[in-house]
Enzyme design. Structure first.
Site: not given
Length: 179
Positions: A66-67
């Site tokens: 996600g990052c």
């Protein structure tokens, strides 16, 4: 008379216990920080006060799915954010060396800040009990006050959402040719 007040006092006490101590709200002064960036510079929020709005996008951990998506969104669509008179950062509690590599890998053309001692994450109320930062974005006005706290960040559209939020908040646009 006490029997009427007892339930109310219990309710108020439970509410105070549930609310995090020092939780930040819109309108509060944003906690100042001094953090090293992935570009080798040190950044202080106070340096922008009276000059420019700031966006501080906290992320949990470098090199995670996600990052990576969020960082790439900001790198690939940063031109949308740079239309506004704002400086923006991503920040985590990762070591600076990790954030430098992560910035290079994702093509980040903006600084990733490292809060290794987690003091700034604590001040912003984003430190998760497991030791990483929650994915929250803080919009800070030129006066140093919090304009908005986004706790529901969509990693895939973070740049577009950030630009839209800056527009809704009335952050000034940059003059042509100053990007």
């Amino acid at each position: 008379m006490l029997k009427y007040w007892k339930p109310l006092l219990l309710s108020v006490s439970l509410t105070l216990i549930a609310a995090p101590a020092g939780a930040l709200s819109v309108g509060d002064p944003a906690p100042d920080f001094q953090l090293p960036g992935s570009d080798g510079k040190t950044y202080r929020l106070s340096d922008y006060r009276g000059k420019q709005a700031v966006v501080l996008a906290w992320f949990p951990k470098a090199y995670t799915y996600g990052c990576t998506i969020e960082c790439k969104s900001l790198a690939e669509n940063g031109h949308l954010i740079r239309e506004f008179d704002v400086t923006y950062f991503m920040a985590s509690v990762d070591p600076l060396l990790d954030n430098k590599g992560f910035a290079a890998e994702t093509g980040a053309d903006f600084p990733l800040l490292s809060d290794e001692d987690k003091s700034v994450a604590k001040a912003y109320g984003v430190l998760h009990e497991k030791g990483y930062a929650k994915r929250h974005t803080f919009y800070i006005g030129k006066d140093g006050r919090i304009l908005k706290i986004d706790t529901d960040v969509n990693a895939e559209t973070s740049a577009e959402d950030m630009a839209a939020t800056l527009g809704k908040l009335g952050v000034a646009r940059r003059a042509a040719g100053t990007r």
